[in-house]
Design a protein around this motif. Structure first.
Motif, PDB file in Angstrom:
ATOM      1  N   VAL A 183       5.759   9.542   3.832  1.00 51.47           N
ATOM      2  CA  VAL A 183       6.395   8.371   3.221  1.00 51.47           C
ATOM      3  C   VAL A 183       7.705   8.079   3.962  1.00 51.47           C
ATOM      4  O   VAL A 183       8.519   8.986   4.173  1.00 51.47           O
ATOM      5  CB  VAL A 183       6.688   8.637   1.726  1.00 51.47           C
ATOM      6  CG1 VAL A 183       7.447   7.459   1.110  1.00 51.47           C
ATOM      7  CG2 VAL A 183       5.393   8.897   0.968  1.00 51.47           C
ATOM      8  N   ALA A 185       0.840  -1.205   0.000  1.00 50.37           N
ATOM      9  CA  ALA A 185       0.000   0.000   0.000  1.00 50.37           C
ATOM     10  C   ALA A 185       0.873   1.253   0.000  1.00 50.37           C
ATOM     11  O   ALA A 185       0.583   2.238  -0.689  1.00 50.37           O
ATOM     12  CB  ALA A 185      -0.929  -0.015   1.210  1.00 50.37           C
ATOM     13  N   VAL A 186       1.962   1.216   0.790  1.00 44.55           N
ATOM     14  CA  VAL A 186       2.859   2.366   0.834  1.00 44.55           C
ATOM     15  C   VAL A 186       3.570   2.546  -0.508  1.00 44.55           C
ATOM     16  O   VAL A 186       3.711   3.668  -0.997  1.00 44.55           O
ATOM     17  CB  VAL A 186       3.883   2.190   1.973  1.00 44.55           C
ATOM     18  CG1 VAL A 186       4.921   3.306   1.933  1.00 44.55           C
ATOM     19  CG2 VAL A 186       3.167   2.185   3.317  1.00 44.55           C
ATOM     20  N   ARG A 245       2.103   6.775  -6.881  1.00 47.04           N
ATOM     21  CA  ARG A 245       1.063   7.708  -7.326  1.00 47.04           C
ATOM     22  C   ARG A 245       1.452   9.138  -7.000  1.00 47.04           C
ATOM     23  O   ARG A 245       1.299  10.048  -7.830  1.00 47.04           O
ATOM     24  CB  ARG A 245      -0.273   7.371  -6.643  1.00 47.04           C
ATOM     25  CG  ARG A 245      -1.112   6.347  -7.350  1.00 47.04           C
ATOM     26  CD  ARG A 245      -2.565   6.371  -6.883  1.00 47.04           C
ATOM     27  NE  ARG A 245      -2.689   6.502  -5.435  1.00 47.04           N
ATOM     28  CZ  ARG A 245      -2.699   5.469  -4.606  1.00 47.04           C
ATOM     29  NH1 ARG A 245      -2.564   4.245  -5.048  1.00 47.04           N
ATOM     30  NH2 ARG A 245      -2.841   5.676  -3.304  1.00 47.04           N
ATOM     31  N   LEU A 246       1.965   9.359  -5.818  1.00 43.97           N
ATOM     32  CA  LEU A 246       2.358  10.698  -5.370  1.00 43.97           C
ATOM     33  C   LEU A 246       3.457  11.278  -6.258  1.00 43.97           C
ATOM     34  O   LEU A 246       3.398  12.448  -6.660  1.00 43.97           O
ATOM     35  CB  LEU A 246       2.814  10.630  -3.910  1.00 43.97           C
ATOM     36  CG  LEU A 246       3.176  11.953  -3.231  1.00 43.97           C
ATOM     37  CD1 LEU A 246       1.942  12.858  -3.172  1.00 43.97           C
ATOM     38  CD2 LEU A 246       3.709  11.694  -1.825  1.00 43.97           C
ATOM     39  N   ARG A 272       1.065   4.040  -2.991  1.00 44.66           N
ATOM     40  CA  ARG A 272       0.780   5.451  -2.687  1.00 44.66           C
ATOM     41  C   ARG A 272       1.976   6.343  -3.064  1.00 44.66           C
ATOM     42  O   ARG A 272       1.800   7.439  -3.591  1.00 44.66           O
ATOM     43  CB  ARG A 272       0.457   5.595  -1.191  1.00 44.66           C
ATOM     44  CG  ARG A 272       0.084   7.021  -0.777  1.00 44.66           C
ATOM     45  CD  ARG A 272      -0.527   7.020   0.616  1.00 44.66           C
ATOM     46  NE  ARG A 272       0.436   6.646   1.642  1.00 44.66           N
ATOM     47  CZ  ARG A 272       1.208   7.538   2.276  1.00 44.66           C
ATOM     48  NH1 ARG A 272       1.131   8.836   1.977  1.00 44.66           N
ATOM     49  NH2 ARG A 272       2.048   7.148   3.215  1.00 44.66           N
ATOM     50  N   THR A 273       3.181   5.856  -2.810  1.00 44.00           N
ATOM     51  CA  THR A 273       4.373   6.639  -3.132  1.00 44.00           C
ATOM     52  C   THR A 273       4.511   6.825  -4.636  1.00 44.00           C
ATOM     53  O   THR A 273       4.820   7.914  -5.125  1.00 44.00           O
ATOM     54  CB  THR A 273       5.629   5.945  -2.573  1.00 44.00           C
ATOM     55  OG1 THR A 273       5.474   5.772  -1.163  1.00 44.00           O
ATOM     56  CG2 THR A 273       6.869   6.770  -2.855  1.00 44.00           C
TER      57      THR A 273
END
Length: 325
Positions: free
Chosen positions: A300, A245-246, A252-253, A249-250
């Motif tokens: 993050v 998940a991290v 995408r960011l 998300r990273t």
């Protein structure tokens, strides 16, 4: 005046133009890397420079002599190591080198001194009585290089000398070539393995489809690739964190940030590609700082963050980008 001058070199095979208007110079004590994919025209050019082929057009001068008009005059100045080499059956290393020393016209004590010098330089002394066909590929390359050095040439032409060698043999070969350049010899070495050339060459020439696209010092070629800046992020997760998940998300960011064109996962790191036309080092530092601030601000867990240094592969891809036949 440069030791080697190549002007407007062209070689046609029927309708195929293997070498197209190639021009460059090479000075004594310098290693020039001839860069290009398979079939780019490297070997054809090198065979012409070794007087083993005749150009369709153009001029090649070695120490002021024309390779086309005065081949017998320049051959003693050239040491050529082809991409495919062979050894004789049932011949020792010493016998093999001695045969070629005699072929080069070396006689008596002068031949013995030269053999001893070459074998010492290439580290072949302990193998002098070993059959050549029993040697490893790395040792066979040393024998081939030793044969090339017997007549003490001023110009060395080495076609893919590191092809197929193990890492230790590659390092040893690089050290030998650097030592030869330090002795004042000019070295022209070809390879399609760019990391090999980047570590040893003073200057490079990039050739593709028979055409020379760029020449110059490695640093200058890298400067031409400044339009693409590459940075790497190394991200490690705290124990117990939701790892995937991290990561997602990273990624995408990062992709939401300006100038970020690509994000790929490589082991425990994310490789982030940023593009900006005419980018300078200061801009790269500023962009990296902004990205790091975004990641830290988003929580993050960044453990490592740093630039990926531009290399000769980046320069090659930049120079050859969009080239077609």
């Amino acid at each position: 005046m440069s030791l080697l001058e190549v002007k407007g070199l062209r070689r046609d095979f029927g309708e195929l133009r293997a070498v197209d208007n190639v021009s460059f110079e090479l000075e004594a004590g310098t290693i020039l890397g001839f860069i290009g994919p398979n079939g780019a025209g490297k070997s054809t050019t090198m065979r012409i420079l070794a007087t083993l082929d005749t150009p369709t057009a153009g001029e090649v001068m070695l120490e002021g002599y024309s390779l086309v008009d005065r081949p017998d005059q320049v051959r003693p100045l050239i040491g050529y190591m082809p991409d495919r080499y062979g050894t004789y059956e049932d011949v020792t290393v010493l016998e093999f080198l001695d045969f070629f020393a005699r072929a080069y016209g070396l006689r008596g004590s002068a031949r013995q001194r030269r053999l001893a010098s070459v074998m010492d330089f290439t580290g072949l002394g302990p193998l002098s009585h070993k059959p050549t066909n029993s040697l490893s590929k790395g040792m066979k390359q040393r024998v081939a290089l030793g044969r090339t050095l017997l007549h003490d040439p001023k110009l060395l032409i080495l076609d893919e000398p590191a092809d197929g060698l193990d890492p230790r043999a590659r390092i040893e070969l690089r050290e030998l070539l650097r030592a030869l350049a330090d002795q004042g010899k000019a070295v022209l070495i070809s390879s399609h393995i760019l990391t090999e050339l980047a570590e040893i060459c003073d200057t490079c020439a990039i050739i593709e489809q028979g055409r020379l696209l760029a020449t110059g010092r490695v640093a200058d070629l890298l400067a031409q690739a400044a339009g693409t800046v590459v940075a790497e992020l190394s991200v490690r997760l705290f124990p117990g964190a939701e790892g995937e998940a991290v990561w997602a998300r990273t990624e995408r960011l990062l992709l939401e940030q300006p100038r970020v064109k690509e994000v790929t996962r490589e082991g425990d790191a994310l490789r982030v590609r940023l593009e900006h036309e005419g980018a300078k080092a200061a801009w790269m530092d500023e962009a990296a700082a902004q990205l790091l601030a975004v990641l830290v601000g988003a929580g993050v867990p960044v453990c490592a963050f740093g630039h990926r240094e531009r290399n000769l592969e980046d320069a090659f891809m930049h120079v050859t980008k969009g080239r077609v036949g």
